[in-house]
Design an enzyme around this catalytic site. Structure first.
Site, PDB file in Angstrom:
ATOM      1  N   LYS A 104     -34.355 -29.561 -28.464  1.00 17.82           N
ATOM      2  CA  LYS A 104     -34.197 -28.103 -28.444  1.00 17.82           C
ATOM      3  C   LYS A 104     -33.462 -27.810 -29.789  1.00 17.82           C
ATOM      4  O   LYS A 104     -33.174 -26.456 -30.294  1.00 17.82           O
ATOM      5  CB  LYS A 104     -32.833 -28.192 -27.413  1.00 17.82           C
ATOM      6  CG  LYS A 104     -32.891 -28.390 -26.346  1.00 17.82           C
ATOM      7  CD  LYS A 104     -33.018 -27.334 -25.587  1.00 17.82           C
ATOM      8  CE  LYS A 104     -32.907 -26.655 -23.624  1.00 17.82           C
ATOM      9  NZ  LYS A 104     -33.562 -28.293 -23.574  1.00 17.82           N
ATOM     10  N   THR A 122     -28.122 -30.104 -18.795  1.00 16.72           N
ATOM     11  CA  THR A 122     -27.189 -31.664 -19.466  1.00 16.72           C
ATOM     12  C   THR A 122     -26.196 -31.636 -19.493  1.00 16.72           C
ATOM     13  O   THR A 122     -25.010 -32.916 -19.013  1.00 16.72           O
ATOM     14  CB  THR A 122     -27.836 -31.129 -21.286  1.00 16.72           C
ATOM     15  OG1 THR A 122     -29.430 -30.220 -21.861  1.00 16.72           O
ATOM     16  CG2 THR A 122     -27.299 -32.401 -21.874  1.00 16.72           C
ATOM     17  N   ALA A 172     -27.549 -26.283 -25.259  1.00 18.44           N
ATOM     18  CA  ALA A 172     -28.115 -24.983 -26.497  1.00 18.44           C
ATOM     19  C   ALA A 172     -29.744 -25.028 -25.525  1.00 18.44           C
ATOM     20  O   ALA A 172     -29.763 -25.766 -25.212  1.00 18.44           O
ATOM     21  CB  ALA A 172     -27.627 -25.719 -27.081  1.00 18.44           C
ATOM     22  N   GLU A 210     -18.691 -19.482 -21.787  1.00 26.34           N
ATOM     23  CA  GLU A 210     -19.149 -20.087 -22.309  1.00 26.34           C
ATOM     24  C   GLU A 210     -18.240 -19.860 -23.717  1.00 26.34           C
ATOM     25  O   GLU A 210     -17.622 -20.744 -24.053  1.00 26.34           O
ATOM     26  CB  GLU A 210     -20.253 -20.339 -22.672  1.00 26.34           C
ATOM     27  CG  GLU A 210     -21.429 -21.458 -21.671  1.00 26.34           C
ATOM     28  CD  GLU A 210     -22.687 -21.237 -21.500  1.00 26.34           C
ATOM     29  OE1 GLU A 210     -22.339 -22.278 -20.692  1.00 26.34           O
ATOM     30  OE2 GLU A 210     -23.142 -20.709 -22.381  1.00 26.34           O
ATOM     31  N   LYS A 253     -27.611 -20.052 -26.242  1.00 21.76           N
ATOM     32  CA  LYS A 253     -27.248 -20.617 -25.557  1.00 21.76           C
ATOM     33  C   LYS A 253     -27.480 -18.760 -24.180  1.00 21.76           C
ATOM     34  O   LYS A 253     -27.087 -17.865 -24.753  1.00 21.76           O
ATOM     35  CB  LYS A 253     -25.725 -20.548 -25.430  1.00 21.76           C
ATOM     36  CG  LYS A 253     -25.892 -21.891 -26.453  1.00 21.76           C
ATOM     37  CD  LYS A 253     -24.070 -22.658 -26.282  1.00 21.76           C
ATOM     38  CE  LYS A 253     -23.589 -22.498 -25.020  1.00 21.76           C
ATOM     39  NZ  LYS A 253     -24.371 -23.179 -24.242  1.00 21.76           N
TER      40      LYS A 253
END
Length: 219
Positions: free
Chosen positions: A121, A31, A83, A103, A94
Site C-alpha cells: 500500500k 486489514t 488504507a 471513517e 481510502k
C-alpha cells in the site's frame, strides 16, 4: 510471507497502542478485520469501540465487543484503520470498502490515527495504483461526474454499491495527486459530493507496515 500474514503482523502490532479502559475507534476493510480479531483477545481490557462501518460493527459484536454510537462519545484516544494507498507524509487514499465518510467522522474524534497496512500500500504519489473513491448524493451522480472529468479525472460508477449512508461511489482514475490537501478541499467543495477518499487534512499519526521482516513502525 503472504499479504494476509503481513496484514496480521500490522494488526497485532497496533494492539500495543490500546490502553486499558478506553473506547477504541475502528475503521473497516480486510486489514482492520485482522485488527478486530486481535482486539477480541483483549476485549476485557477496553470499554468498547466506535465502528466506522456496519460490516465492522457486525464483526466486533461477533467478538463480544461492545459497540458505541459516535454521537455518545466526545473523543477517542486512538483510531485504527487501513488504507488503499499511503504516501511518505502519512496521507492516504481510502474508500475501497465504501466506508470513507464514516471513517473520516470517527477519525476526527481521535487524538491519534494509527494506519495499519501491508507494504504493497506504500506509494510515493497518491493515485498511483488505486482510483480515488468519491461518495456522491445519488441525484448528483452525473453532475459530479462531469466536474471530475473537467478536473482531469476519469470517473467510473461503482455499480451495485450503496454506502451505509445511502449514497453512491464514483471511482476516479487518472488522478496523480501531487497536492493531496488542496485536492481534498477542492473535491469536497463540489456540490453533491459528500466526501472524497483523500485523507490528507487528517492524515495518520502512526503507520504500522506489515513486511516480510516484521512490523515496521513509522511515527
Amino acid at each position: 510471507m503472504n499479504q494476509l500474514e503481513m496484514k496480521k503482523l500490522a494488526a497485532q502490532a497496533a494492539l500495543e497502542y490500546v490502553t486499558a479502559d478506553t473506547i477504541v475507534g475502528v475503521g473497516s476493510g480486510s486489514t482492520v478485520n485482522c485488527f478486530i480479531e486481535a482486539l477480541g483477545t483483549i476485549k476485557n481490557k477496553i470499554q468498547g469501540v466506535v465502528a466506522a462501518s456496519k460490516a465492522s460493527e457486525e464483526l466486533l459484536r461477533k467478538q463480544g465487543i461492545e459497540v458505541f454510537n459516535a454521537n455518545d462519545v466526545s473523543s477517542l484516544d486512538i483510531y485504527v484503520d487501513g488504507a488503499d494507498e499511503i504516501n511518505p507524509q502519512k496521507m492516504m487514499i481510502k474508500g475501497g470498502g465504501a466506508a470513507l465518510t464514516r471513517e473520516k467522522i470517527v477519525a476526527a474524534l481521535a487524538k491519534k490515527f494509527i494506519c495499519i497496512v501491508d507494504s504493497s500500500k506504500q506509494v510515493d504519489v497518491l493515485g498511483s495504483t488505486f482510483p480515488l473513491p468519491v461518495e456522491v448524493i445519488p441525484m448528483a451522480r452525473s453532475q459530479v461526474g462531469r466536474k471530475l472529468v473537467a478536473l482531469g479525472g476519469a470517473p467510473e460508477y461503482r455499480e451495485g454499491v450503496v454506502t451505509d449512508n445511502g449514497n453512491v461511489i464514483l471511482d476516479v482514475h487518472n488522478f496523480s495527486i501531487l497536492n493531496p490537501v488542496e485536492m481534498e478541499k477542492e473535491l469536497n467543495n463540489v456540490a453533491g459530493v459528500v466526501t472524497n477518499g483523500i485523507f490528507a487534512l487528517r492524515g495518520a499519526d502512526v503507520v504500522i507496515v506489515g513486511t516480510p521482516e516484521g512490523a515496521k513502525i513509522i511515527d
